[in-house]
Design a protein around this motif. Structure first.
Motif, short mmCIF file in Angstrom:
data_model
loop_
_atom_site.label_atom_id
_atom_site.label_comp_id
_atom_site.label_asym_id
_atom_site.label_seq_id
_atom_site.Cartn_x
_atom_site.Cartn_y
_atom_site.Cartn_z
N ALA A 46 0.84 -1.19 0.00
CA ALA A 46 0.00 0.00 0.00
C ALA A 46 0.87 1.24 0.00
O ALA A 46 2.03 1.18 0.41
CB ALA A 46 -0.92 0.01 1.22
N ALA A 47 0.30 2.36 -0.47
CA ALA A 47 1.03 3.62 -0.48
C ALA A 47 0.07 4.77 -0.20
O ALA A 47 -1.14 4.65 -0.40
CB ALA A 47 1.73 3.83 -1.82
N ILE A 48 0.65 5.89 0.25
CA ILE A 48 -0.16 7.05 0.57
C ILE A 48 0.64 8.31 0.27
O ILE A 48 1.86 8.34 0.48
CB ILE A 48 -0.60 7.02 2.06
CG1 ILE A 48 -1.59 8.14 2.37
CG2 ILE A 48 0.61 7.10 2.99
CD1 ILE A 48 -2.28 7.97 3.73
N SER A 68 -2.76 4.80 6.54
CA SER A 68 -3.13 6.14 6.98
C SER A 68 -1.89 6.85 7.49
O SER A 68 -0.83 6.23 7.66
CB SER A 68 -4.20 6.08 8.07
OG SER A 68 -3.71 5.41 9.21
N ARG A 69 -2.03 8.16 7.73
CA ARG A 69 -0.90 8.91 8.30
C ARG A 69 -1.42 9.96 9.27
O ARG A 69 -2.54 10.44 9.14
CB ARG A 69 -0.02 9.55 7.21
CG ARG A 69 -0.50 10.89 6.67
CD ARG A 69 -1.48 10.72 5.54
NE ARG A 69 -1.77 12.00 4.91
CZ ARG A 69 -2.88 12.68 5.08
NH1 ARG A 69 -3.82 12.23 5.90
NH2 ARG A 69 -3.07 13.83 4.45
N ASP A 70 -0.56 10.27 10.22
CA ASP A 70 -0.84 11.30 11.22
C ASP A 70 0.18 12.41 11.01
O ASP A 70 1.35 12.24 11.32
CB ASP A 70 -0.73 10.69 12.62
CG ASP A 70 -1.12 11.68 13.71
OD1 ASP A 70 -0.83 12.89 13.57
OD2 ASP A 70 -1.70 11.23 14.71
N ASN A 71 -0.30 13.52 10.48
CA ASN A 71 0.62 14.62 10.15
C ASN A 71 1.33 15.16 11.38
O ASN A 71 2.52 15.46 11.34
CB ASN A 71 -0.15 15.75 9.47
CG ASN A 71 -0.56 15.39 8.06
OD1 ASN A 71 0.00 14.47 7.46
ND2 ASN A 71 -1.54 16.08 7.54
N TYR A 77 0.66 4.49 9.29
CA TYR A 77 0.13 3.27 9.89
C TYR A 77 -0.35 2.31 8.80
O TYR A 77 -0.71 2.71 7.70
CB TYR A 77 -1.04 3.59 10.81
CG TYR A 77 -0.70 4.57 11.90
CD1 TYR A 77 -1.01 5.92 11.75
CD2 TYR A 77 -0.08 4.16 13.07
CE1 TYR A 77 -0.70 6.83 12.74
CE2 TYR A 77 0.23 5.07 14.07
CZ TYR A 77 -0.07 6.40 13.89
OH TYR A 77 0.24 7.30 14.88
N LEU A 78 -0.38 1.03 9.17
CA LEU A 78 -1.02 0.03 8.34
C LEU A 78 -1.90 -0.82 9.25
O LEU A 78 -1.38 -1.60 10.06
CB LEU A 78 0.00 -0.84 7.61
CG LEU A 78 -0.61 -1.84 6.62
CD1 LEU A 78 -1.24 -1.10 5.43
CD2 LEU A 78 0.44 -2.84 6.13
N GLN A 79 -3.19 -0.63 9.14
CA GLN A 79 -4.14 -1.44 9.90
C GLN A 79 -4.47 -2.66 9.06
O GLN A 79 -4.94 -2.53 7.93
CB GLN A 79 -5.41 -0.63 10.19
CG GLN A 79 -6.48 -1.42 10.92
CD GLN A 79 -6.07 -1.83 12.32
OE1 GLN A 79 -5.48 -1.03 13.05
NE2 GLN A 79 -6.37 -3.06 12.71
N MET A 80 -4.23 -3.83 9.61
CA MET A 80 -4.43 -5.07 8.88
C MET A 80 -5.51 -5.88 9.57
O MET A 80 -5.35 -6.29 10.72
CB MET A 80 -3.11 -5.87 8.84
CG MET A 80 -1.94 -5.08 8.26
SD MET A 80 -0.43 -6.04 8.13
CE MET A 80 -0.04 -6.23 9.86
N ASN A 81 -6.62 -6.09 8.86
CA ASN A 81 -7.74 -6.86 9.38
C ASN A 81 -7.94 -8.11 8.55
O ASN A 81 -7.42 -8.21 7.43
CB ASN A 81 -9.01 -6.02 9.35
CG ASN A 81 -8.91 -4.78 10.22
OD1 ASN A 81 -8.24 -4.77 11.25
ND2 ASN A 81 -9.59 -3.73 9.81
N ALA A 82 -8.70 -9.04 9.08
CA ALA A 82 -9.01 -10.29 8.37
C ALA A 82 -7.74 -10.93 7.83
O ALA A 82 -7.67 -11.33 6.66
CB ALA A 82 -10.02 -10.03 7.26
#
Length: 121
Positions: A46-48, A68-71, A77-82
């Protein structure tokens, strides 16, 4: 020079969740996550883009992972589900220059130290 420090990862059962973090010492236009399983090449996850928050995902993780990112914290972050057993790999965060989002690892200049994610069946 930008330093990337990763945290998170570990062992989880299939169907579970994990969150990876990547703290950056500086700002680059875009950042991403890659992973490498034993015997495989490092692959894009993934990329942002840092300013607009535009995201892009590999088909294999779309709908399950969220980048996601927190400025304020200069952290991605990388939230990984399932999670699935095939998600097992060492995960790397990376940062790149340039405006356009990219999936090519050669365009990423700075890399984190890597963190192991293991998904048991």
């Amino acid at each position: 020079q930008v330093q990337l420090v990763q945290s998170g990862g570990g062992l989880v059962q299939a169907g579970g969740s994990l969150r990876l973090s990547c703290a950056a010492s500086g700002r680059t236009p875009k950042m991403g996550w890659f992973r490498q399983a034993p015997g495989n090449e490092r692959e894009f996850v993934a990329a942002i883009t840092w300013s607009a928050g535009i995201t892009y995902y590999a088909d294999s993780v779309k709908g399950r992972f969220t980048i996601s990112r927190d400025n304020a914290k200069n952290t991605m972050y990388l939230q990984m589900n399932a999670l699935k057993p095939e998600d097992t790999a060492v995960y790397y965060c990376a940062a790149a220059n340039g405006v356009l989002i990219t999936t090519f690892r050669n365009e990423y200049v700075y890399w984190g130290q890597g963190t192991q994610v293991t998904v048991s069946s």
